[in-house]
Every structure is written in C-alpha cells, then in structure tokens.
Write an enzyme that holds these catalytic residues in place. Structure first.
Site, PDB file in Angstrom:
ATOM      1  CE  LYS A 178      -3.972  -2.246   0.145  1.00 37.50           C
ATOM      2  NZ  LYS A 178      -3.730  -3.693   0.203  1.00 37.50           N
TER       3      LYS A 178
HETATM    4  C1  LIG Z   1      -5.214  -4.542   0.686  1.00 38.27           C
HETATM    5  C2  LIG Z   1      -6.693  -4.424   0.667  1.00 38.27           C
HETATM    6  C3  LIG Z   1      -7.487  -4.866   1.736  1.00 38.27           C
HETATM    7  C4  LIG Z   1      -6.925  -5.647   2.876  1.00 38.27           C
HETATM    8  O1  LIG Z   1      -5.963  -4.970   3.578  1.00 38.27           O
HETATM    9  P1  LIG Z   1      -5.108  -5.762   4.683  1.00 38.27           P
HETATM   10  O2  LIG Z   1      -4.491  -4.664   5.471  1.00 38.27           O
HETATM   11  O3  LIG Z   1      -4.109  -6.595   3.931  1.00 38.27           O
HETATM   12  O4  LIG Z   1      -6.052  -6.587   5.475  1.00 38.27           O
HETATM   13  C5  LIG Z   1      -8.839  -4.638   1.689  1.00 38.27           C
HETATM   14  N1  LIG Z   1      -9.410  -4.031   0.639  1.00 38.27           N
HETATM   15  C6  LIG Z   1      -8.702  -3.602  -0.418  1.00 38.27           C
HETATM   16  C7  LIG Z   1      -9.394  -2.923  -1.543  1.00 38.27           C
HETATM   17  C8  LIG Z   1      -7.316  -3.812  -0.453  1.00 38.27           C
HETATM   18  O5  LIG Z   1      -6.609  -3.414  -1.520  1.00 38.27           O
END
Ligand SMILES: *Cc1c(COP(=O)(O)O)cnc(C)c1O
Length: 370
Positions: A178
C-alpha cells in the site's frame, strides 16, 4: 526488474524498530496511540483506531454498527476479496454491485439503487486504485434510504479531504504494497465517538483496561463488556507507521506525477490503451491501471513484459466469480465488472520509479502489444 510496487524503507525505519526493542515494550502502547493521533491529524479527523490489518478494520466496523445476520451490505465485486469476506464474517450478505462502466471501475450508484431492498443496511464503497469515490453523492443516496455508508479506504491513505470524512466509517490498510506500510496493519476512522470507542473496545477482547495500563499501575484488573477480538497493532508496527506517515504526502505526490507521465506516454505511444478516470480525478496514485483493447491476449502481454523485466498484475479478478462466492451466492452477472476484470492490467507504480522507468514500461508494453 521494474517492480510493480515496492515499500520505501530506510535507515529511519531501522532506527525506529531498534528504539522499540530498546524500550522493551512491544505490544500496544504509547507508539500506537501516537500513530493514531498522527493519522487522524493528517486526515483532518478527530481520532482513529490502529488495528492489525484493514481486513480487521472492516470486520470491526461491521461489528461496531451491529451489522449481522439478516442484513444486506452493498459491495463492489471489483475489489480485493477482503471487502466481501468481512461482510460474510459479520453474518450479513454481501450484495455485489456492478461498476459504472467497463472503463469506470467505481461501484455504480444507479446499480446500487436497483439492488436496495428492506434488508439493505449499509453500503461499502471502495476507492479503486486510489481514485476517490464521489462520497457526497453516496452520502445523499445513503441518507435518502436510511443506510450506513462505509469506506474500504485501503488504497487512499493520505488522500486528504477525499476520504474519511462524511461517511460513517473508513478502513485503511498499511499492508506491504500500500502507499505506506507497517508490514501488516490498518486504521479505522469512525465519525461517531461512541461507535469509535466501541471499535477500540472490540479491538482488544472487549476489555475495559489495557495490559499497559495495568503494567504501569494505572488500572487494577479489568472487566469484559463485549465479545471482542484480538485485532491490536503492536509498537513495532506503530513505530514504522510513525516514520512512514511523515513521508506519505511526498510519496503520494510522486505517485500522482508518475501516473500523469504514464497517461501522457500511453496516449502518445498506445492510444488504443485506455486509462480509467479523467486526468485530474483526485487520487492517491495507489496503482497504475490500464484497460487493454478487447482483442488483446493479456497473459501473453504479461509474459512478454516479465521477459523484459517489468512486473505487472491484475486488479482485480471479480470477487463474485471466485469459486467460494459462486457456490455461496449463486450466479451473479455483472457485465461491466467482468469486462473490466478481463481487460485490466496494472503497470508498476511506486515512489522510487523514475520517469525513465515509466518510459521503459511503456516501451515494453508497446513491444508486447505488437
Ligand atoms: C489490501 C486491501 C485490503 C486488505 O488490507 P489488509 O491490510 O491486507 O487486510 C482490503 N481491501 C482492499 C481494496 C485492499 O486493496
């Protein structure tokens, strides 16, 4: 190899981790609280609750608003599976909504209106790729129908003003790929103070005091007032978060500049390739999605680009087409989502890329497409 995404980690992160080890308090403590304050301040909200992941954040939001058996939650199928899985875990039913058009991968408000029933309790929008959803329009719609409005804000950390306000709650992610990372981690933003404190309580077993409070003699014993979870963040992750959040605004600006460079080059070199959303659509620049022409062999293009040392990916395979969701929720048909899912290709985008890297990626794509 030009990587799809890459966490920016340096000496400041190392030093921050060492400082936690030296302090010898590893679990949820002062750094977690400081990170919550820093995140809230950046996004212009009162407070925030740090958790172990965005998936945990989504589950906590649904739990804190009593979403469960008998409820429907409108969700996009064009998202990461966690958006829908959190709803399934709550006991509610995810109702998959198509995107606006085959080249506009935001959940469609018109489609959502068609799918509302007396069972509908909430809407979960997702800022695809970092491109901000039109929250004021969704807020009006939610209010008209007496629905809660939640954001899967996993892609938009640092997109100030376009997320986290005007909705009932938002879930941010600090997973490794992210815009900022704590390795694993997430943040919950909740508008209503009582609900926010309920998220805080549910994050740690519904316990009325923390281990830190008891260790420091600020509390004796505890009661359990809810059936909660262990969805806590720890001090190591918060220490990383405190370093990363300082740099997030600069990184996001770089991402947006690189995205603009991609647009320019693609328009010039590969006009048959479509870049979703208008050039100035507010975005955190989370990913660089393109839509290949209908007749393209995406797998072959990806293989050719890999051979040219360029990583690519697909965001996303549609959730409703996964085996579990087909078996559980039957034959859902979402033509725009399915078309987008077939033709989407994600190009490398992260703050360490140079303009020359972007040119190399577009060159590799042009070669692959021929
Ligand atoms: C990465 C992601 C998640 C999950 O995030 P985590 O922190 O890995 O649990 C949920 N929704 C979207 C759209 C994502 O890209």
């Amino acid at each position: 190899m030009i990587e799809l995404g890459a966490p920016a980690l340096g000496d400041a992160e190392k030093q921050a981790l060492i400082a936690v080890l030296d302090d010898r308090w590893l679990t949820m403590g002062a750094r977690v609280r400081a990170f919550e304050h820093a995140f809230a301040e950046l996004h212009g909200v009162v407070d925030a609750v740090a958790v172990g992941s965005a998936t945990a954040a989504l589950q906590l939001i649904l739990a804190a608003f009593d979403i469960g058996a008998g409820d429907d939650v409108l969700v996009p199928s064009m998202s990461f599976v966690a958006t829908a899985a959190a709803v399934v875990h709550s006991g509610a039913t995810p109702v998959f909504v198509d995107i606006e058009a085959s080249d506009r991968p935001h959940m469609s408000l018109d489609e959502a209106r068609r799918l509302i029933t007396p069972r509908t309790r909430a809407i979960m929008v997702m800022h695809y790729g970092g491109f901000a959803v039109d929250l004021p329009a969704w807020r009006r719609f939610a209010d008209e129908h007496g629905l809660l409005l939640f954001e899967d804000a996993a892609h938009v950390a640092g997109l100030v003003g376009a997320t986290g306000t005007g909705t009932d709650a938002a879930a941010f992610s600090f997973f490794t790929n992210k815009n900022m990372t704590t390795a694993e981690g997430g943040m919950v933003v909740v508008a209503d103070e009582a609900r926010r404190e309920r998220v805080r309580l549910l994050r740690s077993h519904g316990m009325t005091t923390s281990t830190l409070d008891r260790d420091r003699g600020r509390a004796v014993g505890y009661d359990v007032v809810e059936c909660g979870y262990n969805f806590r963040m720890d001090e190591l992750r918060a220490a990383l978060g405190l370093v990363q959040i300082e740099r997030l605004p600069t990184w996001n600006r770089t991402r947006v500049e690189l995205l603009a460079r991609y647009r320019e080059l693609l328009e010039e070199r590969l006009p048959e390739v479509c870049v979703p959303f208008a050039p100035h659509h507010p975005t955190s620049g989370h990913i660089m999605p393109i839509m290949l022409p209908e007749r393209c062999d995406r797998a072959a293009i990806m293989a050719s680009m890999r051979a040219a040392e360029v990583q690519t990916s697909v965001h996303y395979p549609a959730i409703h087409q996964f085996t579990y969701y087909r078996h559980r929720f039957g034959d859902v048909r979402l033509p725009h989502t399915e078309a987008f899912s077939r033709r989407e290709l994600t190009l490398p985008l992260h703050p360490a890329l140079s303009s020359a890297d972007v040119e190399r990626v577009v060159e590799a794509l042009a070669t692959a497409a021929r």
